[in-house]
Design an enzyme around this catalytic site. Structure first.
Site, short mmCIF file in Angstrom:
data_model
loop_
_atom_site.label_atom_id
_atom_site.label_comp_id
_atom_site.label_asym_id
_atom_site.label_seq_id
_atom_site.Cartn_x
_atom_site.Cartn_y
_atom_site.Cartn_z
N CYS A 1 -3.54 31.91 -4.67
CA CYS A 1 -4.71 32.78 -3.97
C CYS A 1 -4.84 34.30 -4.47
O CYS A 1 -5.89 34.88 -4.64
CB CYS A 1 -4.91 32.71 -2.57
N ARG B 1 8.32 27.22 -6.33
CA ARG B 1 8.99 27.65 -5.00
C ARG B 1 10.11 27.11 -5.02
O ARG B 1 10.49 25.81 -5.35
CB ARG B 1 8.06 26.70 -4.11
N GLN C 1 -1.02 22.80 -8.72
CA GLN C 1 -2.03 22.55 -7.61
C GLN C 1 -3.29 22.71 -8.13
O GLN C 1 -3.90 23.61 -9.02
CB GLN C 1 -1.82 23.77 -6.55
N ASP D 1 -6.14 23.83 -7.02
CA ASP D 1 -6.24 24.94 -5.72
C ASP D 1 -7.71 25.62 -5.93
O ASP D 1 -8.02 26.29 -6.89
CB ASP D 1 -5.34 25.99 -5.91
N HIS E 1 -10.60 27.89 -4.51
CA HIS E 1 -10.69 29.16 -3.67
C HIS E 1 -12.00 29.72 -3.57
O HIS E 1 -12.63 29.67 -4.34
CB HIS E 1 -9.83 30.47 -4.38
N LYS F 1 -8.13 24.20 10.08
CA LYS F 1 -7.84 23.54 8.71
C LYS F 1 -7.92 21.96 8.81
O LYS F 1 -7.89 21.72 10.19
CB LYS F 1 -6.49 23.69 7.93
N HIS G 1 -9.45 27.57 1.28
CA HIS G 1 -8.40 27.46 0.24
C HIS G 1 -8.65 25.72 0.48
O HIS G 1 -8.72 25.23 1.76
CB HIS G 1 -7.06 27.76 1.00
#
Length: 587
Positions: free
Chosen positions: A269, A298, A316, A318, A320, A400, A446
């Site tokens: 992000c 990670r 990911q 991902d 945004h 979420k 997200h």
RNA sequence: GCCGGUGUAGCUCAGGGGUAGAGCAACUGAUUCGUAAUCAGUAGGCCCGGGGUUCAAUUCCCCGCACCGGCUCCA
């Protein structure tokens, strides 16, 4: 009929009795029932339970079961309990902790073994059904890793022998589907000591990975998202600003060059945010849908690594999205559609949706939380899609939706998510110019359909047990020359297939067709073309499907169009018309 | 990270205080074969790494590392 829960609970007591007979000094913590049986957390003061002990425990339990010893309930006072269990340190801790407000307590005794327990229990040990002592693992007192570690002995328990057997077969099935084994067998990926938790994608595995990647890309693109790519290493100051450093520095990788500290990105992000900030955005630009196939690192504790399910680096999908608060609802609606249809493509039909609401510690006003939470609910209500609420389980920065699927052996997996985020726009002072000419703060969404592509592939591999559909199969067609005389023709054919965009290989080994078929079956190639004198002469194909079915005298063009058609539609089926029954199948 | 287990040939595994075996795979040769394993031969090992005990360690002990099963964790 005896209740299964009661049965399992009682089995735990019988197991404790058996363990105490083997280890008179054993200390017992808690022994509840589970979804498939029961467990008991124990500590053996001088030593530990070993794998070999499990058989002994089971035998002892069976003996106790056969003896049909009655369970006897008794009410005792706190004082009596403290006296009775004075040799049991965890029972004492429980009495002084969790149970400190109970004036009287209940005990159950069977065959001279007494345990503190609320009950209920079966009448006698003969009623506990079919069980087996399954495995032994570590745990902690009260489940807290700061506390003393204990050993947890797991047992399976069902009402009947047949159910137990069936369940064990299912476990065996799950074990056979293990994506780590499939990955090895099908030459998809590997792991190495030199990089624990990091996937090495082999050519075939990467083929599958890239097909998946393309598919997800096109889905996002259809939703009007623009793909971006941001750096994997960014200044540590950025991570201070985003708040990730503060919360997650223990699981981040760092590096220092020219006296400046950097972190390997654990999330995408901040990259998207910096991209957003490269221009002064207008309300006409919103919603601005960015997405990134972001490769994040990670640091995960060594004990939690698990093949593709839990790796230290993954990709990911991902998304945004920057929008005005009133645009949230529409975006959620679009996203929900995309997610539901995507999962169905992969054969995940059983989908559960959760909405996680405001937790105790959170930021933002009550109204904005309400607006956002409603924006999540309304599209689902309108579509008539059922969902469950996870009260107070949202992130501190916003509510979420979580999307869960059930695989073919009934295991539940969380895949996609869409989260409303009020925090990042605040921290990074994001703005857009509204129609009123004033500056406003956008809301950030997200979203991820699959979450981690690596993890998804692991789940999917187990779901289909390595039998990829045509569109994902790394090798779609294996050509099997019956004798060396057909090698040349097979070479030409494979070129024709390759030109048509079909992934084909030829097995030139000096082996019999039977062996070549076996080898192709083992790596789960969807189509085997048996090419002998007959086929080479007639320029027709004899097609054997992975399922064991055959279709013969197929013109090459017909085969090409069938395979291309099935791949394009991402069908699960291997042929586009009804088939003769298989000649022979084997698991 | 914690508890327990495991680590032997490319893979799956057996063995065991006197430096090692099987099946499959690989390679070579013979066979040219029709829908799930043709036959024969050859080669292949720092027995995870580092210490210790011992005349002698791959085997026993200790410490690491990785993996497996859980626990805890998963932005």
């Amino acid at each position: 009929m005896t209740d299964l829960h009661t049965m399992r609970h009682s089995a735990a007591h019988v197991m404790a009795q058996a363990i105490k007979e083997l280890y008179p000094n054993a200390q017992f913590a808690f022994g509840p029932e589970t979804e498939d049986g029961f467990y008991y957390d124990v500590k053996i003061p001088d030593g530990a339970l070993k794998q070999e002990d499990l058989g002994k425990i089971e035998k002892l339990m069976q003996r106790i079961q056969k003896a049909k010893k009655p369970f006897e309930q008794a009410e005792i006072s706190r004082e009596q309990a403290l006296e009775l269990f004075k040799a049991q340190e965890f029972k004492i801790k429980a009495l002084n902790g969790l149970l400190k407000d109970s004036a009287t307590l209940t005990t159950y005794t069977q065959d001279g073994f007494t345990d503190l327990c609320r009950g209920p229990h079966v009448e006698n040990t003969g009623q506990i059904g079919a069980f087996s002592i399954d495995r032994i693992a570590g745990s902690y007192w009260l489940g807290d890793s700061k506390n003393e570690s204990l050993q947890r002995v797991y047992g399976l328990c069902f009402a009947t022998r047949d159910e137990l057997k069936e369940y064990k077969t299912m476990l065996e099935e799950a074990r056979k589907r293990d994506h780590r084994e499939t990955g090895k067998k099908l030459d998809l990926f590997s792991f190495h000591d030199e990089g624990p938790g990091f996937v090495f994608w082999h050519a075939k595995g990467l083929k599958v990975f890239n097909m998946l990647l393309d598919h997800i890309r096109s889905l996002y693109s259809k939703q009007g998202a623009q793909e971006i790519k941001t750096p994997e290493v960014l200044s540590v100051e950025l991570w201070h600003q985003s708040g990730h450093y503060e919360n997650y520095r223990d699981s981040m990788y760092f590096t220092t060059v020219e006296d400046r500290e950097y972190a390997v990105k654990p999330m995408n992000c901040p990259g998207a945010i910096l991209t957003y900030k490269t221009a002064l955005r207008s309300f006409r630009d919103l919603p601005l849908r960015l997405m990134e196939m972001g490769h994040v690192h990670r640091f995960e504790l060594s004990g939690v690594l698990h093949g593709l399910f839990r790796a230290r680096a993954f990709t990911q999908d991902d998304g945004h999205l920057f929008c005005a608060p009133e645009q949230i609802e529409e975006e959620i609606s679009l996203f929900v559609d995309a997610v539901m249809s995507t999962y169905k493509v992969f054969g995940f039909d059983d989908i559960t949706i959760y909405i996680a609401t405001r937790p105790e510690h959170s930021m933002g006003t009550e109204e904005i939380w309400e607006t956002a939470t409603n924006a999540l609910k309304v599209p689902l209500d309108k579509k008539g899609i059922p969902y469950k609420i996870k009260e107070g389980e949202g992130a501190f920065y916003g509510p979420k939706i979580e999307f869960n699927v059930k695989d073919c052996i009934k295991r539940n997996w969380q895949l996609g998510t869409i989260q409303v985020d009020f925090a990042m726009p605040e921290r990074f002072e994001l703005e857009y110019v509204g129609s009123d000419g004033n500056r406003h703060r956008p809301v950030m969404l997200h979203r991820a359909i699959l979450g981690s592509l690596e993890r998804f592939l692991g789940i999917y591999i187990e779901h289909v047990s390595g039998n990829f559909p045509v569109w994902l199969a790394p090798v779609q067609v294996m050509l099997l020359p019956v004798t060396d005389n057909q090698n040349g023709y097979c070479g030409e054919l494979s070129q024709i297939l390759a030109d048509a965009g079909i992934r084909a290989e030829v097995d030139f080994a000096g082996e019999r067709v039977n062996k070549k078929i076996r080898n192709a079956q083992m790596v789960k190639v969807p189509y085997m073309l048996i090419i002998g004198e007959k086929e080479a002469g007639a320029k027709n194909l004899s097609v054997r499907l992975r399922t064991g079915e055959t279709v013969n005298e197929i013109p090459v063009e017909r085969f090409v169009s069938a395979v291309k058609g099935l791949a394009a539609s991402r069908a699960a089926a291997l042929w586009d018309e009804p088939l003769a029954p298989p000649q022979r199948t084997e698991a």
